[in-house]
Design an enzyme around this catalytic site. Structure first.
Site, PDB file in Angstrom:
ATOM      1  N   GLY A  64       0.794  -1.213   0.000  1.00  0.00           N
ATOM      2  CA  GLY A  64       0.000   0.000   0.000  1.00  0.00           C
ATOM      3  C   GLY A  64       0.829   1.267   0.000  1.00  0.00           C
ATOM      4  O   GLY A  64       1.659   1.489  -0.874  1.00  0.00           O
ATOM      5  N   SER A  65       0.618   2.099   0.988  1.00  0.00           N
ATOM      6  CA  SER A  65       1.051   3.491   0.975  1.00  0.00           C
ATOM      7  C   SER A  65       2.560   3.671   0.970  1.00  0.00           C
ATOM      8  O   SER A  65       3.319   2.953   1.633  1.00  0.00           O
ATOM      9  CB  SER A  65       0.467   4.212   2.186  1.00  0.00           C
ATOM     10  N   CYS A  66       3.001   4.712   0.232  1.00  0.00           N
ATOM     11  CA  CYS A  66       4.404   5.147   0.226  1.00  0.00           C
ATOM     12  C   CYS A  66       4.789   5.805   1.548  1.00  0.00           C
ATOM     13  O   CYS A  66       5.974   6.038   1.812  1.00  0.00           O
ATOM     14  CB  CYS A  66       4.642   6.141  -0.909  1.00  0.00           C
TER      15      CYS A  66
END
Length: 614
Positions: A64-66
Site C-alpha cells: 500500500g502506501s508510500c
C-alpha cells in the site's frame, strides 16, 4: 535455497531479542500502525490490536502506501519501533524510514530489517515461536536463531554500494549543496538494496512526504532547506494535512495546522509547485507521457502513471521522493526497466464479466464495481504485476473508473503496475496480450462472484440495522472535473434537498476546483450543501470537527482506499458505495439498498472461489 551458516561470521556485534509477531499478509505501516504507540490499527489485518513496539515483526513485505517510511521514522523517534523486521522479500519503503533516521537524525538504536526468502519465511510462519533472537555480526551479517537452528539473513540496511558512477549527477561536485550531497548518499544506500548499478535522469517528481504525521518529518524537510536543498526537475506536491488557506474556517487545531503548513512551506521553498497539493497529479496539466521516466510518490498516483499513462516510476518511499527530486535521478531498477514491466500472474475475470455483461451495463451503481475489483485484484496479485482479463468486454472503462481501480489496487497490492488486457496502453492488441499471457506462465487466479462479494462486504463492513449515515466523504483520490459533473447531474436529477444534519464533504485539487467553478459545477453543488476542501484529502482528515465527534457515527464513501484506511485512522465505522449511493444517502440520511449489496453484485450467479497457482 537455505543459507549456509558456515559462511557467516559468528562474532556478534549486536544481539536482539523480542516477542515475535507473524503474518502471511503484508501490512501497510501507514494506516496500519499507530506511529505514537506502535499498535496495529488496520482492522482488516490479522495483527490488528497487537503492538509492534520492541517486537520482532515477520511479514512477507509492506504494502500500500508510500508513507510507510514516514511512519517508520516516527516510530523510531518515539521509541516504539519494532526491534527487527524479518521479510520474505525486500521492502525499500520500510528501509528508507530507518536510513533517514540514521543519516539525518544520527539515531543509533535502529531496527534491523532483513530478508530471508520464501523457504525460511514459510518455516518461521509454520513454527511461530513466541520470541525470536537475532545477532548482527561484526561483518554486519544478520543471524536468526530458532529452535530449528541458526541461519543467515540479508541485512538490507548494510548492503554493499553497487552504483558504478555519480558522473551524470555531479558535474560540479564542489558547487553542490550539502543537501544534494546528503541526498545522493541516501540514494546510494537505497540503490544498494536493489543492486542498482546506475542512476537515470527523471523528467518530473511528485512528493508524497508533504503530509505531517509527526515532528520527525517536519525536522527532516526543514533540515533540507537549511542545507540549501532545491529540486532539479518540475516537482508537484501531494495532499498535505490541512487546507492551507481555510484551516481556521474548518476548525482545525492551530498548532497542528501551523506544523502542517510549515511542512508544505518548506517544500515550496525548495522549488516545488505551490499550486499543486493534490493526490491526483495526473489531473494537472502536463501529465507524463508513455515511456517517461519519472519519480512519483503516493500509491494511487504511482499505479495510475504506470498502468494508465504508461510512464515509468517505482512506488517510491516518502523522503526518498524529495531526495531524488533534488538529485534529479533515480536508480535504474524495477519498472524503469522494460522487461520488469512484464506481468507475472493472470487475474481472470472474463467469465464473470461476460456472463453478467447485460446487467453490468444497466446498473446505475456500476462505478463501485471498479474500486471493489481493484481492491480484490491487489489482494490476488500475490506481490506481482498482474495481467487482468475481462474488462475489455465492458462498453466503457472511463478515466474515472481506472482512477478508482488504481487507488484500490494501490491499497492492497504491492506492485506499482498492472496491465488490463486491451484497456491499458501496454496491453493493447492480440499479439501484445498473447506475449503478456506467456510471461505469466501458468500462474493464474480466477475471479468468482464469491471473491467479489467478500471484497465488497469487507469494504462495506460498517453497516448496522438502521443504515444511518452521518458523513458522506467524496474525493479520495481527489475529484476530477468529470466526477464534479456527475455529482451535479445526480443531485439535480430531482428536487429533493440534502437532509439536515448530514455532512457532505468533497476533497479536490485547486486546479480542478477552479475549472469546476468556471463551469458552475461547484456553485450548484455548494447550493445543495456540499463543502469543498483543497490541499488535503481524507487520509489526512482524521479529527473533528471534519470527522464526526461521535465515535458511533457512520462515514459513507465511494473510495475503496478510504474504506480500507478510514476505520483505523478515524476510529469510525465506514460504509462503501457508489456515487449514486452517496448522493441518495445525503438526501435520505440512510444507506438504502435492497439486499444490502449493489445491483451489479446481485446480478451474479453463485460461483465457487478458485485460485489456481501452478
Amino acid at each position: 535455497m537455505k543459507s549456509n551458516m558456515s559462511s557467516v561470521n559468528n562474532n556478534s556485534k549486536t544481539s536482539i531479542q523480542g516477542p515475535a509477531l507473524y503474518s502471511a499478509k503484508p501490512l501497510s505501516f501507514w494506516g496500519g500502525i499507530d506511529p505514537l504507540t506502535g499498535d496495529v490499527i488496520d482492522r482488516q489485518h490479522p495483527l490488528c490490536g497487537l503492538t509492534t513496539k520492541h517486537a520482532i515483526l515477520c511479514l512477507p513485505s509492506g504494502r500500500g502506501s508510500c508513507t510507510g517510511s514516514q511512519v517508520m521514522l516516527e516510530l523510531i523517534l518515539n521509541g516504539v519501533a519494532p526491534r527487527a523486521v524479518i521479510l520474505r522479500e525486500a521492502d525499500v519503503i520500510l528501509c528508507v524510514g530507518v536510513i533517514v533516521a540514521e543519516e539525518f537524525f544520527d539515531v543509533a538504536d535502529l531496527p534491523v530489517i532483513c530478508v530471508v526468502g520464501d523457504e525460511r519465511f514459510e518455516e518461521l510462519l509454520k513454527d511461530r515461536e513466541s520470541s525470536l533472537s537475532l545477532r548482527v555480526t561484526a561483518n554486519e551479517d544478520v543471524v536468526i536463531e530458532t529452535k530449528r537452528g541458526a541461519f543467515a539473513a540479508k541485512n538490507l540496511l548494510r548492503m554493499k554500494d553497487t552504483l558504478q558512477s555519480d558522473s551524470m549527477v555531479f558535474d560540479n561536485p564542489n558547487q553542490d549543496s550539502q543537501a544534494k550531497v546528503l541526498a545522493l548518499k541516501t540514494i546510494r544506500r537505497v540503490a544498494s538494496i536493489t543492486s542498482a548499478t546506475q542512476l537515470i535522469p527523471i523528467k518530473s517528481a511528485h512528493i508524497d512526504a508533504v503530509t505531517y504525521i509527526g515532528p520527525g518529518g517536519l525536522r527532516f524537510v526543514q533540515k533540507l532547506v537549511q542545507l540549501g536543498g532545491k529540486v532539479a526537475v518540475p516537482t508537484t506536491l501531494n495532499s498535505q494535512s490541512v487546507d492551507r488557506r481555510r484551516w481556521q474556517q474548518l476548525g482545525v487545531d492551530s498548532t497542528y495546522a501551523q506544523n502542517a503548513n510549515s511542512v508544505g512551506d518548506a517544500y515550496v521553498e525548495m522549488g516545488c509547485e505551490e499550486m499543486s497539493f493534490t493526490c491526483a497529479p495526473y489531473l494537472l496539466p502536463g501529465r507524463p507521457q508513455k515511456g517517461d521516466d519519472i519519480m512519483w510518490g503516493e500509491s494511487n498516483a504511482v499505479v495510475y502513471s504506470n498502468s494508465v499513462l504508461g510512464a515509468r516510476t517505482e512506488k517510491y518511499a516518502d523522503y526518498f521522493d524529495i531526495l531524488a527530486a533534488i538529485v534529479g535521478a533515480v536508480p535504474k531498477v524495477g519498472v524503469h526497466i522494460e522487461e520488469n514491466r512484464m506481468p507475472t500472474i493472470i487475474i481472470d475475470a472474463e467469465e464473470l464479466i461476460r456472463e453478467h455483461l447485460p446487467r453490468l451495463q444497466s446498473c446505475r451503481d456500476i462505478d463501485s464495481f471498479f474500486p471493489a475489483m481493484g481492491w480484490l485484484c491487489g489482494n490476488l496479485s500475490d506481490g506481482g504485476i498482474p495481467l487482468i482479463l475481462g474488462f475489455d468486454a465492458l462498453p466503457l472503462v472511463s478515466d474515472d473508473n481506472q482512477k478508482a481501480f488504481c487507488a484500490a489496487f494501490g491499497t492492497t497490492g504491492t506492485a506499482p503496475l498492472f496491465h488490463m488486457a486491451n484497456v491499458t496502453p501496454e496491453a493493447k492488441g492480440d499479439e501484445v496480450v498473447q506475449k503478456l499471457l506467456l510471461s505469466c506462465r501458468e500462474k493464474r487466479a480466477i475471479v468468482s462472484k464469491d471473491d467479489l462479494r467478500h471484497a465488497y462486504e469487507t469494504l462495506d463492513d460498517g453497516k448496522d440495522d438502521c443504515d444511518e449515515v452521518h458523513l458522506v466523504a467524496l474525493g479520495n483520490p481527489h475529484l476530477s472535473l468529470t466526477e464534479l459533473k456527475q455529482l451535479r447531474d445526480i443531485i439535480t436529477f430531482d428536487a429533493r434537498p440534502k437532509k439536515d444534519g448530514i455532512e457532505v464533504i468533497a476533497t479536490l485539487g485547486r486546479h480542478v476546483h477552479s475549472e469546476g467553478r468556471k463551469l458552475q459545477y461547484v456553485q450548484t453543488l455548494e447550493r445543495f450543501g456540499v463543502r469543498f476542501i483543497n490541499d488535503t484529502c481524507w487520509c489526512m482528515l482524521l479529527d473533528p470537527p471534519i470527522i464526526p465527534r461521535n465515535h458511533n457515527s457512520i462515514i459513507l464513501t465511494n473510495s475503496a482506499k478510504y474504506a480500507t484506511y478510514g476505520p483505523g485512522l478515524t476510529k469510525r465505522r465506514m460504509r462503501f458505495g457508489s456515487i449514486f449511493d452517496c448522493i441518495e444517502a445525503s438526501k435520505t440520511g440512510r444507506m438504502t439498498r435492497h439486499g444490502g449489496v449493489p445491483h451489479w453484485l446481485r446480478s451474479f450467479s453463485t460461483l465457487s472461489i478458485r485460485h489456481l497457482f501452478k
